[in-house]
Design a protein around this motif. Structure first.
Motif, PDB file in Angstrom:
ATOM      1  N   SER A 197       0.778  -1.330   0.040  1.00  0.00           N
ATOM      2  CA  SER A 197       0.138  -0.044  -0.059  1.00  0.00           C
ATOM      3  C   SER A 197       0.842   1.111   0.179  1.00  0.00           C
ATOM      4  O   SER A 197       2.087   1.003  -0.044  1.00  0.00           O
ATOM      5  CB  SER A 197      -0.781   0.026   1.168  1.00  0.00           C
ATOM      6  OG  SER A 197      -0.138   0.089   2.399  1.00  0.00           O
ATOM      7  N   SER A 198       0.242   2.444   0.034  1.00  0.00           N
ATOM      8  CA  SER A 198       0.916   3.618  -0.043  1.00  0.00           C
ATOM      9  C   SER A 198       1.487   3.642   1.466  1.00  0.00           C
ATOM     10  O   SER A 198       0.975   3.274   2.464  1.00  0.00           O
ATOM     11  CB  SER A 198       0.251   4.663  -0.377  1.00  0.00           C
ATOM     12  OG  SER A 198      -0.755   4.822   0.490  1.00  0.00           O
ATOM     13  N   PRO A 199       2.483   4.835   1.626  1.00  0.00           N
ATOM     14  CA  PRO A 199       3.031   4.927   3.085  1.00  0.00           C
ATOM     15  C   PRO A 199       2.239   5.143   4.029  1.00  0.00           C
ATOM     16  O   PRO A 199       2.118   4.729   5.325  1.00  0.00           O
ATOM     17  CB  PRO A 199       4.079   6.254   2.770  1.00  0.00           C
ATOM     18  CG  PRO A 199       4.323   6.171   1.269  1.00  0.00           C
ATOM     19  CD  PRO A 199       3.149   5.500   0.506  1.00  0.00           C
ATOM     20  N   ALA A 200       0.902   5.864   3.774  1.00  0.00           N
ATOM     21  CA  ALA A 200      -0.059   6.302   4.731  1.00  0.00           C
ATOM     22  C   ALA A 200      -0.785   5.174   5.362  1.00  0.00           C
ATOM     23  O   ALA A 200      -1.447   4.989   6.307  1.00  0.00           O
ATOM     24  CB  ALA A 200      -0.944   7.330   4.185  1.00  0.00           C
ATOM     25  N   PHE A 201      -0.774   4.134   4.562  1.00  0.00           N
ATOM     26  CA  PHE A 201      -1.592   3.036   5.040  1.00  0.00           C
ATOM     27  C   PHE A 201      -0.725   1.637   5.168  1.00  0.00           C
ATOM     28  O   PHE A 201      -1.196   0.535   5.415  1.00  0.00           O
ATOM     29  CB  PHE A 201      -2.451   2.370   3.821  1.00  0.00           C
ATOM     30  CG  PHE A 201      -3.439   3.616   3.434  1.00  0.00           C
ATOM     31  CD1 PHE A 201      -4.773   3.982   4.155  1.00  0.00           C
ATOM     32  CD2 PHE A 201      -3.212   4.127   2.504  1.00  0.00           C
ATOM     33  CE1 PHE A 201      -5.596   4.634   4.076  1.00  0.00           C
ATOM     34  CE2 PHE A 201      -4.227   5.477   2.200  1.00  0.00           C
ATOM     35  CZ  PHE A 201      -5.225   5.760   2.892  1.00  0.00           C
TER      36      PHE A 201
END
Length: 207
Positions: A197-201
């Motif tokens: 996933s992306s860094p935020a997730f």
């Protein structure tokens, strides 16, 4: 700087050598140079690893710090502690309760400290009963931390050191280990890129 950070955010389980003590004192001095350099000439920082032996907890000798007036200079403050982490915590105790100064994630008035600095009214000694002082949780890295630059990370490390934190929860690099394992099973880089996933997730994917 990472070396200094690791020195501050750690608890030694042995009596450190003289070189370790000097490195610990220098690490706290470096923190002061970053956050309140005007104060450093007036602080006498000393690591005394044997000072906490008489009061023990289940994990070994309890850490301590002691804040008082210098015996060599009428203008100086003496801060003594048994570990680098407790020495940084002693500095924060002085800043907060004697100098009436504050550091946080967003606001700091450390640079407004009076020079010469205020002296403690008495010598105070505190024993730290918690061997491990914990920070963050498994989701913290998915908030704004994912986009921090070095300046913000440096503030966080200094803030944790001054709070006596020695056990920040870090999952950083976990995906690298996963990738190495997956590649042993023939998973391609393209498939891995689609999987992560992306860094935020990332924290939620880890869970």
């Amino acid at each position: 700087w990472f070396l200094a950070g690791f020195i501050i955010l750690s608890v030694a389980k042995r009596v450190p050598a003289a070189a370790d003590l000097l490195a610990g004192e220098k690490a706290v001095e470096a923190l002061l140079l970053r956050r309140v350099p005007e104060l450093l000439p007036y602080l006498e920082l000393t690591l005394d690893p044997r000072g906490g032996v008489q009061t023990s907890n289940a994990d070994g000798p309890a850490e301590f710090f002691e804040v008082g007036n210098s015996t060599t200079s009428g203008l100086n403050v003496s801060i003594t502690a048994s570990t680098t982490s407790s020495l940084a915590l002693g500095v924060h105790f002085y800043l907060k309760y004697v100098a009436n100064r504050h550091i946080s994630w967003y606001v700091s008035n450390l640079r407004t400290v009076e020079i010469p600095p205020p002296l403690p009214q008495k010598t105070e000694r505190y024993v730290i009963n918690a061997t491990w002082r914990y920070a963050w949780n498994v989701c913290t890295h998915g908030y704004s931390m994912a986009w921090w630059g070095w300046e913000r990370w440096e503030l966080e490390l200094d803030f944790m050191a001054l709070q006596g934190v020695n056990l920040p929860l870090l999952f950083t690099g976990q995906e690298y280990i996963w990738s190495r394992v997956f590649k042993q099973f023939g998973v391609s880089d393209a498939d891995l890129s689609a999987f992560y996933s992306s860094p935020a997730f990332l924290p939620w994917q880890r869970m």
